[in-house]
Design a protein around this motif. Structure first.
Motif, PDB file in Angstrom:
ATOM      1  N   SER A   1     -35.578  17.147   1.353  1.00 60.86           N
ATOM      2  CA  SER A   1     -34.153  17.085   1.696  1.00 60.86           C
ATOM      3  C   SER A   1     -33.370  16.212   1.371  1.00 60.86           C
ATOM      4  O   SER A   1     -34.465  14.953   1.094  1.00 60.86           O
ATOM      5  N   ASN A   2     -31.894  15.996   1.510  1.00 58.03           N
ATOM      6  CA  ASN A   2     -31.060  14.978   1.268  1.00 58.03           C
ATOM      7  C   ASN A   2     -31.010  14.196   2.107  1.00 58.03           C
ATOM      8  O   ASN A   2     -30.210  13.797   2.274  1.00 58.03           O
ATOM      9  N   TYR A   3     -31.619  14.998   3.387  1.00 56.21           N
ATOM     10  CA  TYR A   3     -31.114  14.139   4.153  1.00 56.21           C
ATOM     11  C   TYR A   3     -32.027  12.405   4.980  1.00 56.21           C
ATOM     12  O   TYR A   3     -32.914  12.812   4.269  1.00 56.21           O
ATOM     13  N   PRO A   4     -31.119  11.200   5.073  1.00 57.31           N
ATOM     14  CA  PRO A   4     -32.104  10.250   4.114  1.00 57.31           C
ATOM     15  C   PRO A   4     -33.412   9.765   5.945  1.00 57.31           C
ATOM     16  O   PRO A   4     -32.978  10.868   6.341  1.00 57.31           O
ATOM     17  N   THR A   5     -34.268   9.448   5.226  1.00 55.23           N
ATOM     18  CA  THR A   5     -35.786   9.249   6.312  1.00 55.23           C
ATOM     19  C   THR A   5     -34.683   7.354   7.481  1.00 55.23           C
ATOM     20  O   THR A   5     -33.595   7.430   6.863  1.00 55.23           O
ATOM     21  N   SER A   6     -35.360   8.154   8.090  1.00 56.62           N
ATOM     22  CA  SER A   6     -34.878   7.702   9.512  1.00 56.62           C
ATOM     23  C   SER A   6     -34.836   5.421   9.518  1.00 56.62           C
ATOM     24  O   SER A   6     -34.707   4.898   9.250  1.00 56.62           O
ATOM     25  N   SER A   7     -35.993   5.587   8.015  1.00 53.98           N
ATOM     26  CA  SER A   7     -36.381   4.548   7.524  1.00 53.98           C
ATOM     27  C   SER A   7     -35.159   4.179   6.829  1.00 53.98           C
ATOM     28  O   SER A   7     -34.566   2.676   6.262  1.00 53.98           O
ATOM     29  N   GLN A   8     -35.002   4.857   5.891  1.00 54.59           N
ATOM     30  CA  GLN A   8     -33.838   4.976   5.021  1.00 54.59           C
ATOM     31  C   GLN A   8     -32.678   4.679   5.136  1.00 54.59           C
ATOM     32  O   GLN A   8     -32.252   3.395   5.482  1.00 54.59           O
ATOM     33  N   TRP A   9     -32.456   5.126   6.696  1.00 56.24           N
ATOM     34  CA  TRP A   9     -31.386   4.956   7.373  1.00 56.24           C
ATOM     35  C   TRP A   9     -31.293   3.652   7.863  1.00 56.24           C
ATOM     36  O   TRP A   9     -30.621   3.319   8.189  1.00 56.24           O
ATOM     37  N   THR A  10     -32.366   3.500   8.318  1.00 56.95           N
ATOM     38  CA  THR A  10     -32.332   2.056   9.177  1.00 56.95           C
ATOM     39  C   THR A  10     -32.210   0.774   8.087  1.00 56.95           C
ATOM     40  O   THR A  10     -31.380  -0.459   8.807  1.00 56.95           O
ATOM     41  N   ILE A  11     -32.628   0.917   6.817  1.00 59.72           N
ATOM     42  CA  ILE A  11     -32.498  -0.282   6.193  1.00 59.72           C
ATOM     43  C   ILE A  11     -30.761  -0.679   5.658  1.00 59.72           C
ATOM     44  O   ILE A  11     -30.407  -0.855   5.583  1.00 59.72           O
ATOM     45  N   TYR A  12     -30.212   1.384   5.635  1.00 61.80           N
ATOM     46  CA  TYR A  12     -28.997   1.234   4.780  1.00 61.80           C
ATOM     47  C   TYR A  12     -27.932   1.089   6.245  1.00 61.80           C
ATOM     48  O   TYR A  12     -27.059   0.103   5.351  1.00 61.80           O
ATOM     49  N   GLN A  13     -28.809   1.098   7.545  1.00 62.80           N
ATOM     50  CA  GLN A  13     -27.577  -0.117   8.140  1.00 62.80           C
ATOM     51  C   GLN A  13     -27.580  -0.962   7.973  1.00 62.80           C
ATOM     52  O   GLN A  13     -26.377  -2.187   8.662  1.00 62.80           O
ATOM     53  N   ALA A  14     -28.789  -1.562   8.259  1.00 60.59           N
ATOM     54  CA  ALA A  14     -29.085  -3.068   8.353  1.00 60.59           C
ATOM     55  C   ALA A  14     -28.441  -3.527   6.804  1.00 60.59           C
ATOM     56  O   ALA A  14     -27.040  -4.718   7.492  1.00 60.59           O
ATOM     57  N   GLU A  15     -28.102  -3.295   5.774  1.00 59.14           N
ATOM     58  CA  GLU A  15     -27.568  -3.857   4.702  1.00 59.14           C
ATOM     59  C   GLU A  15     -25.749  -3.477   5.545  1.00 59.14           C
ATOM     60  O   GLU A  15     -25.252  -4.591   4.211  1.00 59.14           O
ATOM     61  N   GLN A  16     -25.657  -2.524   5.320  1.00 63.61           N
ATOM     62  CA  GLN A  16     -23.857  -2.265   6.138  1.00 63.61           C
ATOM     63  C   GLN A  16     -23.329  -3.606   7.113  1.00 63.61           C
ATOM     64  O   GLN A  16     -22.470  -4.001   6.706  1.00 63.61           O
ATOM     65  N   GLN A  17     -24.550  -3.516   8.193  1.00 59.60           N
ATOM     66  CA  GLN A  17     -24.463  -5.040   9.002  1.00 59.60           C
ATOM     67  C   GLN A  17     -23.626  -5.985   7.980  1.00 59.60           C
ATOM     68  O   GLN A  17     -23.470  -7.050   8.840  1.00 59.60           O
ATOM     69  N   ALA A  18     -25.241  -6.654   7.838  1.00 58.25           N
ATOM     70  CA  ALA A  18     -25.118  -7.418   6.060  1.00 58.25           C
ATOM     71  C   ALA A  18     -23.865  -7.693   5.299  1.00 58.25           C
ATOM     72  O   ALA A  18     -23.636  -8.163   5.668  1.00 58.25           O
ATOM     73  N   LYS A  19     -23.915  -6.309   4.857  1.00 57.46           N
ATOM     74  CA  LYS A  19     -22.420  -6.940   4.280  1.00 57.46           C
ATOM     75  C   LYS A  19     -21.037  -7.032   5.054  1.00 57.46           C
ATOM     76  O   LYS A  19     -20.150  -8.016   4.690  1.00 57.46           O
ATOM     77  N   SER A  20     -20.799  -6.172   6.792  1.00 58.06           N
ATOM     78  CA  SER A  20     -20.043  -6.597   7.015  1.00 58.06           C
ATOM     79  C   SER A  20     -19.712  -8.692   7.562  1.00 58.06           C
ATOM     80  O   SER A  20     -18.771  -8.542   7.879  1.00 58.06           O
ATOM     81  N   SER A  21     -20.935  -8.468   7.961  1.00 60.55           N
ATOM     82  CA  SER A  21     -20.538  -9.848   8.039  1.00 60.55           C
ATOM     83  C   SER A  21     -20.495 -10.957   7.657  1.00 60.55           C
ATOM     84  O   SER A  21     -19.615 -12.086   7.350  1.00 60.55           O
TER      85      SER A  21
END
Length: 203
Positions: A1-21
């Motif tokens: 499937s094209n949907y990200p896995t939960s771990s990929q999603w967690t990494i993506y969110q963490a990266e976005q948060q780090a970017k925002s910070s």
């Protein structure tokens, strides 16, 4: 499937948060640098004003020099932060931005200290100047009053001469008075000159 896995999603969110910070930290750092630059400019203005009044500005200048060094360090850290951010290294960007903030805050504090010292110097010199002006003005009044009294004494002695009275002693006293007045007038002239040259301590 094209949907990200939960771990990929967690990494993506963490990266976005780090970017925002990192973005926020860099933005805060830029603002602090701007404040520091403004305070350093203000310090320079005050230091120049104190210097023009003849004050010893070495201490204020020393704090301003420290502020300049801090500011240069802050700008170097900021450049590193922006570079890391552009390389998607948000952790380094955040850390460099924090270092930028620390250096910029130190620059602000040192510049503030320079302003405080320079302002105290300006107030101190102006106080001394006012006191000196008052003393010189007081001296002028006394010299002018003495001139009036000597003129009256000369008139009285002239009248006494006309009447044939013995004026030897009064004339001698008058000569002494004139010599003292000449001396006082010279001191007054010197004091006025010193005042015009901002040399307030001499008289």
């Amino acid at each position: 499937s094209n949907y990200p896995t939960s771990s990929q999603w967690t990494i993506y969110q963490a990266e976005q948060q780090a970017k925002s910070s990192a973005q926020t930290a860099i933005s805060t750092a830029q603002s602090l640098i701007s404040d520091a630059q403004s305070k350093i400019n203000n310090a320079q203005t005050k230091i120049d004003e104190a210097k023009n009044l003849g004050a010893d500005i070495s201490s204020a200048q020393s704090y301003k020099d420290k502020a300049n060094t801090d500011l240069q360090n802050a700008q170097t850290f900021l450049s590193g932060a922006q570079s890391a951010f552009n390389s998607n290294d948000y952790s380094t960007a955040n850390s460099k931005a924090q270092q930028t903030q620390t250096s910029a805050t130190s620059a602000k504090n040192n510049a503030d200290q320079a302003v405080t010292i320079a302002t105290q110097l300006i107030e101190s010199v102006n106080k001394a100047k006012t006191e000196a002006q008052n003393s010189v003005s007081d001296a002028k009044s006394k010299v002018d009053r003495a001139k009036e009294l000597i003129k009256k004494a000369e008139d009285i002695i002239s009248s006494a001469d006309v009447l044939g009275l013995d004026t030897l002693k009064p004339k001698a006293d008058l000569d002494t008075g004139k010599a003292k007045l000449d001396s006082a007038s010279n001191y007054y002239t010197e004091a006025s000159t010193a005042l015009s040259q901002n040399n307030f301590d001499k008289y």
